[in-house]
Motif scaffolding. Structure first.
Motif, PDB file in Angstrom:
ATOM      1  N   VAL A 153     -46.003 -24.120  66.086  1.00  0.00           N
ATOM      2  CA  VAL A 153     -46.613 -23.867  64.755  1.00  0.00           C
ATOM      3  C   VAL A 153     -48.134 -23.873  64.845  1.00  0.00           C
TER       4      VAL A 153
ATOM      5  N   TYR B 203     -47.407 -21.265  58.231  1.00  0.00           N
ATOM      6  CA  TYR B 203     -48.494 -21.624  59.144  1.00  0.00           C
ATOM      7  C   TYR B 203     -49.819 -21.074  58.629  1.00  0.00           C
TER       8      TYR B 203
ATOM      9  N   TRP C  74     -45.280 -25.941  55.793  1.00  0.00           N
ATOM     10  CA  TRP C  74     -44.172 -25.836  56.773  1.00  0.00           C
ATOM     11  C   TRP C  74     -43.197 -26.940  56.439  1.00  0.00           C
TER      12      TRP C  74
ATOM     13  N   MET D  43     -38.078 -23.267  61.335  1.00  0.00           N
ATOM     14  CA  MET D  43     -39.301 -22.922  62.065  1.00  0.00           C
ATOM     15  C   MET D  43     -39.845 -21.587  61.541  1.00  0.00           C
TER      16      MET D  43
END
Ligand SMILES: O=c1ccc(O)c[nH]1
Ligand SMILES: [Fe+2]
Length: 350
Positions: free
Chosen positions: A15, A180, A190, A133
């Motif tokens: 990230v 991000y 996030w 993610m």
């Protein structure tokens, strides 16, 4: 089984690389009593391994009597750093701030971003961070949604359950959350993956019907019986239904603030890795419900702050099986993303 510290550090490395963290940049990790030490430690290790200079700034927590429960999203609009010259100076000196405290919608956050510092909020537990993610394709699709939203002047939201909401848009900026922070002054969260913007003041009209399975945050429960919200000139004027409706109305009345009933940011979820069911598997204090806010194809309705309104009462209400049109163009139909540059092949409505 929990996520291992090395796995979480690898997630942070990914990230921070997506956030274009460069050697020699200054990273400040903002912490307080509500920070998750596992998240803080992994972030510090990953940033240091990317040759950034890393400092941690621990601030005193601020508690508000309206803050029922441990969720920092319950009361929005104020934080311990808003008038703290030391914290503001340090955060403005950083290139990237990692917020593990939850400063969203606060004057302090705005001041820090205006200085050019980029800020990434990361408050969810390690397993949620690792499950959701962010990716460059999420960014591409969220920015495509932002561009479609930016071109519009009118929105219409409908559902088989009876939702018929219209509003004018254009006066307020769009929040495009993809997880991000890859440019100066950017804020992101996030995990996430949705777009949101305030409707023009006083223009939201119609009915929003919360159907069984829709989620009210920060209550963190799935609606069991229909709740009908009648909306006139941007404000909820009547809440009707059974116990769920009575609970919602009583909760809002507890703030003794007419702005608590205002329509706030409206948007739609674009994150196929986020699960509608996830909230049902966590203790209430264990998560702030970002998978609910982000799941692919949701209509994210919300109430409270925005524009000139500074109310503490903010509800995020992700809804399923709605259709969201911008100037007649379908973004989401019956809970499925249909805009070609926003959809994910194989992703299914939840
Ligand atoms: O990421 C977030 C979280 C909460 C919220 O109200 C907006 N965006
Ligand atoms: Fe919100």
């Amino acid at each position: 089984m929990p996520l291992s510290p090395s796995q979480l550090t690898r997630c942070w490395t990914e990230v921070l690389e997506l956030s274009k963290l460069a050697p020699g940049e200054n990273v400040l990790i903002l912490t307080s009593q509500n920070s998750d030490p596992r998240v803080v430690d992994a972030a510090a290790r990953a940033a240091a391994a990317l040759q950034a200079r890393v400092v941690k700034l621990d601030i005193a927590p601020n508690w508000d009597t309206c803050e029922v429960g441990a969720d920092p999203t319950v009361v929005s609009g104020a934080s311990p750093i808003d008038d703290d010259p030391m914290a503001l100076a340090a955060m403005k000196a950083a290139d990237l701030v990692i917020d593990t405290v939850f400063l969203l919608f606060t004057p302090g956050q705005r001041a820090v971003l205006e200085s050019g510092t980029r800020m990434l909020l990361a408050y969810e537990p390690p397993e949620v961070l690792a499950r959701v993610m962010p990716s460059p394709d999420d960014r591409r699709r969220v920015l495509a949604a932002r561009d479609a939203y930016a071109r519009g002047r009118r929105i219409t939201v409908t559902s088989a359950a009876g939702t018929r909401l219209t509003a004018s848009i254009g006066a307020y900026p769009i929040t495009a959350e993809y997880g991000y922070v890859d440019s100066p002054g950017r804020w992101d969260h996030w995990p996430s993956g949705f777009v949101a913007r305030l409707p023009d003041d006083g223009t939201a009209e119609g009915v929003v019907v919360l159907a069984p399975g829709d989620i009210i945050l920060p209550f963190k429960n799935y609606v069991q019986s229909p709740i009908t919200l009648e909306i006139e000139r941007g404000t909820i004027v009547r809440i009707s239904g059974g116990l769920d409706a009575e609970f919602l109305d009583t909760y809002l009345r507890g703030f003794d603030d007419p702005d608590a009933y205002a329509v706030s940011h409206l948007g739609w979820g674009l994150q196929p890795k986020a699960r509608w069911t996830s909230l049902g598997l966590y203790d209430k204090a264990a998560t702030i419900g970002m998978e609910a806010r982000s799941f692919y194809g949701n209509f994210l309705f919300s109430t409270g702050p925005g524009g000139s309104r500074r109310t503490k009462a903010h509800l995020d209400i992700p809804m399923r099986k709605c259709s969201f049109h911008v100037d007649g163009q379908p973004m989401v139909v019956d809970g499925d993303v249909v805009a070609p540059d926003q959809r994910v092949d194989g992703a299914r409505p939840q």
